[in-house]
Design a protein around this motif. Sequence first.
Motif, PDB file in Angstrom:
ATOM      1  N   CYS A 126      39.118  24.282  47.122  1.00  0.00           N
ATOM      2  CA  CYS A 126      39.127  24.822  45.756  1.00  0.00           C
ATOM      3  C   CYS A 126      38.675  23.746  44.779  1.00  0.00           C
ATOM      4  O   CYS A 126      39.172  22.621  44.796  1.00  0.00           O
ATOM      5  CB  CYS A 126      40.530  25.318  45.406  1.00  0.00           C
ATOM      6  N   LEU A 127      37.703  24.095  43.926  1.00  0.00           N
ATOM      7  CA  LEU A 127      37.132  23.121  42.993  1.00  0.00           C
ATOM      8  C   LEU A 127      37.966  23.003  41.725  1.00  0.00           C
ATOM      9  O   LEU A 127      37.678  22.180  40.871  1.00  0.00           O
ATOM     10  CB  LEU A 127      35.702  23.542  42.630  1.00  0.00           C
ATOM     11  N   ASN A 128      38.986  23.850  41.591  1.00  0.00           N
ATOM     12  CA  ASN A 128      39.843  23.847  40.406  1.00  0.00           C
ATOM     13  C   ASN A 128      38.999  23.975  39.125  1.00  0.00           C
ATOM     14  O   ASN A 128      39.157  23.207  38.174  1.00  0.00           O
ATOM     15  CB  ASN A 128      40.688  22.568  40.393  1.00  0.00           C
ATOM     16  N   CYS A 129      38.126  24.973  39.106  1.00  0.00           N
ATOM     17  CA  CYS A 129      37.217  25.183  37.970  1.00  0.00           C
ATOM     18  C   CYS A 129      38.022  25.403  36.695  1.00  0.00           C
ATOM     19  O   CYS A 129      39.029  26.101  36.705  1.00  0.00           O
ATOM     20  CB  CYS A 129      36.340  26.412  38.166  1.00  0.00           C
ATOM     21  N   LYS A 130      37.522  24.881  35.584  1.00  0.00           N
ATOM     22  CA  LYS A 130      38.213  25.039  34.306  1.00  0.00           C
ATOM     23  C   LYS A 130      38.240  26.495  33.844  1.00  0.00           C
ATOM     24  O   LYS A 130      39.228  26.987  33.342  1.00  0.00           O
ATOM     25  CB  LYS A 130      37.502  24.184  33.242  1.00  0.00           C
ATOM     26  N   ASN A 131      37.081  27.177  34.015  1.00  0.00           N
ATOM     27  CA  ASN A 131      37.004  28.548  33.492  1.00  0.00           C
ATOM     28  C   ASN A 131      37.667  29.581  34.409  1.00  0.00           C
ATOM     29  O   ASN A 131      37.802  30.738  34.036  1.00  0.00           O
ATOM     30  CB  ASN A 131      35.555  28.924  33.215  1.00  0.00           C
ATOM     31  N   MET A 132      38.105  29.189  35.586  1.00  0.00           N
ATOM     32  CA  MET A 132      38.860  30.024  36.522  1.00  0.00           C
ATOM     33  C   MET A 132      38.295  31.441  36.678  1.00  0.00           C
ATOM     34  O   MET A 132      38.965  32.414  36.351  1.00  0.00           O
ATOM     35  CB  MET A 132      40.327  30.109  36.076  1.00  0.00           C
ATOM     36  N   PRO A 133      37.062  31.578  37.173  1.00  0.00           N
ATOM     37  CA  PRO A 133      36.484  32.930  37.312  1.00  0.00           C
ATOM     38  C   PRO A 133      37.305  33.821  38.254  1.00  0.00           C
ATOM     39  O   PRO A 133      37.379  35.038  38.057  1.00  0.00           O
ATOM     40  CB  PRO A 133      35.090  32.654  37.875  1.00  0.00           C
ATOM     41  N   CYS A 134      37.953  33.212  39.251  1.00  0.00           N
ATOM     42  CA  CYS A 134      38.725  33.989  40.226  1.00  0.00           C
ATOM     43  C   CYS A 134      39.856  34.763  39.559  1.00  0.00           C
ATOM     44  O   CYS A 134      40.164  35.897  39.938  1.00  0.00           O
ATOM     45  CB  CYS A 134      39.281  33.061  41.303  1.00  0.00           C
ATOM     46  N   VAL A 135      40.489  34.153  38.542  1.00  0.00           N
ATOM     47  CA  VAL A 135      41.646  34.784  37.889  1.00  0.00           C
ATOM     48  C   VAL A 135      41.219  36.100  37.227  1.00  0.00           C
ATOM     49  O   VAL A 135      41.920  37.107  37.291  1.00  0.00           O
ATOM     50  CB  VAL A 135      42.289  33.833  36.860  1.00  0.00           C
ATOM     51  N   ALA A 136      40.008  36.073  36.652  1.00  0.00           N
ATOM     52  CA  ALA A 136      39.499  37.292  36.023  1.00  0.00           C
ATOM     53  C   ALA A 136      39.227  38.374  37.065  1.00  0.00           C
ATOM     54  O   ALA A 136      39.249  39.564  36.763  1.00  0.00           O
ATOM     55  CB  ALA A 136      38.224  36.973  35.252  1.00  0.00           C
ATOM     56  N   GLY A 137      38.976  37.960  38.302  1.00  0.00           N
ATOM     57  CA  GLY A 137      38.705  38.938  39.360  1.00  0.00           C
ATOM     58  C   GLY A 137      39.958  39.535  39.965  1.00  0.00           C
ATOM     59  O   GLY A 137      39.877  40.430  40.803  1.00  0.00           O
ATOM     60  N   CYS A 138      41.134  39.040  39.560  1.00  0.00           N
ATOM     61  CA  CYS A 138      42.395  39.520  40.134  1.00  0.00           C
ATOM     62  C   CYS A 138      43.027  40.554  39.209  1.00  0.00           C
ATOM     63  O   CYS A 138      43.271  40.257  38.041  1.00  0.00           O
ATOM     64  CB  CYS A 138      43.360  38.352  40.326  1.00  0.00           C
ATOM     65  N   PRO A 139      43.278  41.772  39.704  1.00  0.00           N
ATOM     66  CA  PRO A 139      43.840  42.804  38.835  1.00  0.00           C
ATOM     67  C   PRO A 139      45.194  42.421  38.226  1.00  0.00           C
ATOM     68  O   PRO A 139      45.597  42.990  37.219  1.00  0.00           O
ATOM     69  CB  PRO A 139      43.973  44.006  39.759  1.00  0.00           C
ATOM     70  N   VAL A 140      45.919  41.486  38.851  1.00  0.00           N
ATOM     71  CA  VAL A 140      47.193  41.077  38.261  1.00  0.00           C
ATOM     72  C   VAL A 140      47.119  39.635  37.736  1.00  0.00           C
ATOM     73  O   VAL A 140      48.139  39.038  37.399  1.00  0.00           O
ATOM     74  CB  VAL A 140      48.392  41.267  39.223  1.00  0.00           C
ATOM     75  N   ASN A 141      45.906  39.073  37.673  1.00  0.00           N
ATOM     76  CA  ASN A 141      45.658  37.759  37.060  1.00  0.00           C
ATOM     77  C   ASN A 141      46.567  36.642  37.560  1.00  0.00           C
ATOM     78  O   ASN A 141      47.143  35.881  36.779  1.00  0.00           O
ATOM     79  CB  ASN A 141      45.763  37.855  35.523  1.00  0.00           C
ATOM     80  N   VAL A 142      46.675  36.531  38.871  1.00  0.00           N
ATOM     81  CA  VAL A 142      47.416  35.405  39.442  1.00  0.00           C
ATOM     82  C   VAL A 142      46.695  34.108  39.054  1.00  0.00           C
ATOM     83  O   VAL A 142      45.466  34.050  39.082  1.00  0.00           O
ATOM     84  CB  VAL A 142      47.487  35.538  40.983  1.00  0.00           C
TER      85      VAL A 142
END
Lengths: 282, 469
Positions: B41-57
């Motif tokens: 995990c690159l620990n991106c600042k903008n966290m694109p993955c979080v936006a892809g999670c319906p419950v925003n983990v």
Amino acid sequence: MYRIASKKALNPTVTQMEIVSPLVAKKAKPGQFIILRVDEEGERIPLTVAGTDPEKGTVKIIFQIVGATTEKLNHKEEGEFIQDFVGPLGVATHTEGIKKVCIVGGGVGCAIAMPVAQEFHRLGAEVTSIIGFRNKDLLILEDEFRECSDRLVVMTDDGSYARHGNVTVPLKEMLEAGEKFDMIITIGPLIMMKFVTLTAKPFGVPVTVSMNPIMIDGTGMCGGCRLTLNRDGERITKFACVDGPDFNGYEVDFDEAMSRGRMYFDFERKAHEETCNLFKKA
Amino acid sequence: MALDPKKHEMPTQAPEVRAHNFNEVALGYTEEMAVAEAQRCLNCKNMPCVAGCPVNVNIPGFISRIKEKDYEGAILIISRTSTLPAVCGRVCPQETQCESKCTMGIKFEPVGIGRLERFVADWYNSQEEKPVLPIEPNGHRVAVVGSGPSGLTCAGDLARLGYKVTVFEALHTAGGVLVYGIPEFRLPKAIVAQEVETLKKNGVDIETNVVIGKTLTIDELFEMGYEAVFIGSGAGLPNFMNIPGESLKGVYSANEFLTRSNLMKAYRDNPVTPIMKGGKVAVVGGGNVAMDAARTALRLGAEKVYIVYRRSMDELPARREEVEHAMEEGIDFRLLNNPVEILGYNNPDDPRDPKNGFVTGMRCIRMELGEPDAKGRRRPVPIPGSEFTLDVDTVIMAIGTSPNPLIKNTTAGLEVNKHGGIIVNEAGLTSREGVYAGGDAVTGAATVISAMGAGKTAAKAIDEYLSKK
């Protein structure tokens, strides 16, 4: 867990129980059913409500010992508990506008027919009841029916009690004599309900039948209880658990329902034998 | 440090072994694997993955904790937004959600977010002393209808905020589709039971054997003192194709087949609830439910299992991983095929022949893809004269469900759409004040995680509504 408040054998193969379930007792109406499981590993079986006592919070069920689960249930005693008890499910029997009704019950189906007859009696309708049994030993609820019926005919298939013959015999006589029923409601074996419907047909009397197919959840999820109605030249699938259990007898495909009812016949017979053997060993 | 371009594989049972048992297919990461995967995990600042999670983990947040082997820290981060991590880690379609947005995925394989979530949740469930969330009761009562993914999520979120929540479940076990629908080999029932236990520890009451719309109505729940209600009653009656032969013995809806096997444990030896085992089985449909039914039939001892789907592999809606698992196990995909009739045994000389009325085969027609329909999917068109008979004795219809009518019929003023789905606004509010809904009862058959997202949205809206009251 749900406590068995009382238990009574109505005949050697039919037992009546009152189960403590205040929410169901408050809500259940004639024609509706419940689903129960005897123990944690048990199967879900539907049983029609045979009466309620909202004040005591009890629901009356009457069952015939036909398979493994009813065998296990019958081994439970007053004061013991069953695992699950849920309801009331299905649509209550329609009573509106019916002033003169004929209730035709067969065998343990009479347990379901009885609260329906009582309800019509309470509502002031003229109630004719025809109840049939294989023989005298299997007769149940005669006194209860006498109390709520303006006229009662008891039949036995072998003539060992009351009148000899099928329930369709007195029904046909009454219809031929010009009796004008607003509705015939029949509850019992599929083959009996089929012939009650055929008997009534030439006279144009509406017939309501109470279907009891194989069910699992009973709440409109699994679709196992489906049956086919023939309506206006079309075949329509209905679900007994949410659309029934009452249906228009002239529309029901009885032959299909009888075939589906035998789907697990071998499995059930074997399971019942195994359960009986377990109880014999114990 | 050089980054591993590939996701660490998760160990699975070998296909030839798992095809004959109901144990979980995927075995989960070991600690070493989890820490190694977390390093990707690159620990991106903008966290694109979080936006892809319906419950925003907070995905990079919990993965950072795994890197430090601080699993308690990781579970506490996940628990802030997700109620059922052990479930999500197993059944979410990560490839189209969080992992599809992963920066690593642009050049390489994305981080195995689902596998890491599962690892953390399983670590938590294996601890004897579990970290508990501090909860301050606020005195408000909320009723939740249904204990499936949307209901449990809504209940969990509200409980965390201090609400006294009661969940009403129609069946005898809590979990909804997680227990009656999704099979043991994909989601062990012990995992669901543990997630439910965690909710109970957080103060959620679960009342089984109560059918809302029958035992109690929505209006009665308000009379009993509940100030808001969330309806997560799930998908309803199974659809059939309306072709001849669907009432023959041996034709099941996927709901019935899976309920018999999963909830009623018909997969065990000497079950009390019967199910047809063995023989040749055709499952009609191409969704996750169809895959579950096919793989269940295989494990019940079928000699041959077909998936019959009217479009091609590209349109198959099931999760890719499930399709791959099914293929590895030997499920035969009959694509661009559509059933036209189910055939049954009929002995004209003996109406009492016990074989009468059982399935003997299924007539199908070959299809080809024509013009795209309104949704952009190419419409399958039958090829004239291409009918053939598939030799099967069990047919399982997995072609979706229609919403359950019990609540709609007993709740005045609750509006539904033309398909029977409950109409809600973007916050999950229905046409009735204080009544919210989400999951399949609103959308029709969809995924576990989208139902969880809806439960979460509604919990937030209920909190806002009751805070203002």
